[in-house]
Design an enzyme around this catalytic site. Sequence first.
Site: not given
Length: 355
Positions: A175-176, A299, A202, A296
């Site tokens: 993600s991030t 998941d 993401h 973050m």
Amino acid sequence: MRGLITDVLESGGIEVVAEAADGAEALTVVAETEPDVVTMDVEMPGMDGIEAVERLMREHPTPTLMLSAYTEDGAEETFAALDAGAVDFFAKPGGEVSMGVSRMETQLVETVRSVAGADISGAGGTGTGAGTDAGTNAGGGAATAAAAGRGAGTATAARTAGEVEPNTTVVVGSSTGGPDAVERVLAGLPGDADLRVLVVQHMPEAFTGRFAERLDAACDLDVCEAADGARVGRGEVLVARGGRHLEVSRYRNGRLRVSLVDEDRGQNVRPSVNVAMESAARTVDDPLVAVVLTGMGDDGAEGVEAVERAGGRVIAQDEETSVVYGMPKRAAATGRVDSVLPLEDVAGGIVGGAP
């Protein structure tokens, strides 16, 4: 738009310490106020967001969230801003931007808080740590919070292709900070290795195709965006399409078939790392490796448990090289992670086990 962004952030408990009408003014107010995080529109009069981020990272390194258009052209510009050192981006929806921002205010606030805590040392500066202040630089928008940023280190393959177990499947979730981290990991994998790879990042739909193209240019594997019913074999990589879950629907003779699912499946993000990993664990009966990189949220935690129960290996990125140590931390907390590795060692861990 600056007023709207300010209202949204302050209603979420974030203090906005300054605003600026363009990139040049942004550099001045950041130097004066030293905020914990900056929101920056990609398109601004005079100095645009890309140039502003480049200068910001040289002069006053500060975690920065880009606000970008939800288009393929917007994706190109946004990736350029991420290359310049921005941590993450928030895509504007189509239609009336102000309505979109208001509708997604909780997600925007959460994303700003996450970016405030990012480690941006890989972008040439030192992260300021999590805080409550924010400097707002320009108008924005909202949509699904997608992730990008600058990891630390350079991924290198520590093993040779010949040492890869036959018919190995790898599922990578991030993600991030993920786009840069995924690129570095794939660049470290030998092109002739017996690997088939699924990447779940993401990211909204307008961006995942361009992301796949970037990965394809950066590594020796063949990378493309996933389509419903697509197959992936040796030396190939599929990137999950934004807005759809990626599931492994069939596995035979070293080839995967995937399905794109337009259902929530009990997840708060789409595509979900959990969905991809759990489906791979159910379907693949050859060697399986799960990799959780920077990001973050949690998941991937359920996914790594499923992979471990199926006899697969699990690798998580370490805290020091993660832009945001959320997803890897939650994965490690399950007790199902075999190796916690710095980013530069993840490719070697995939190919031949932990160094």
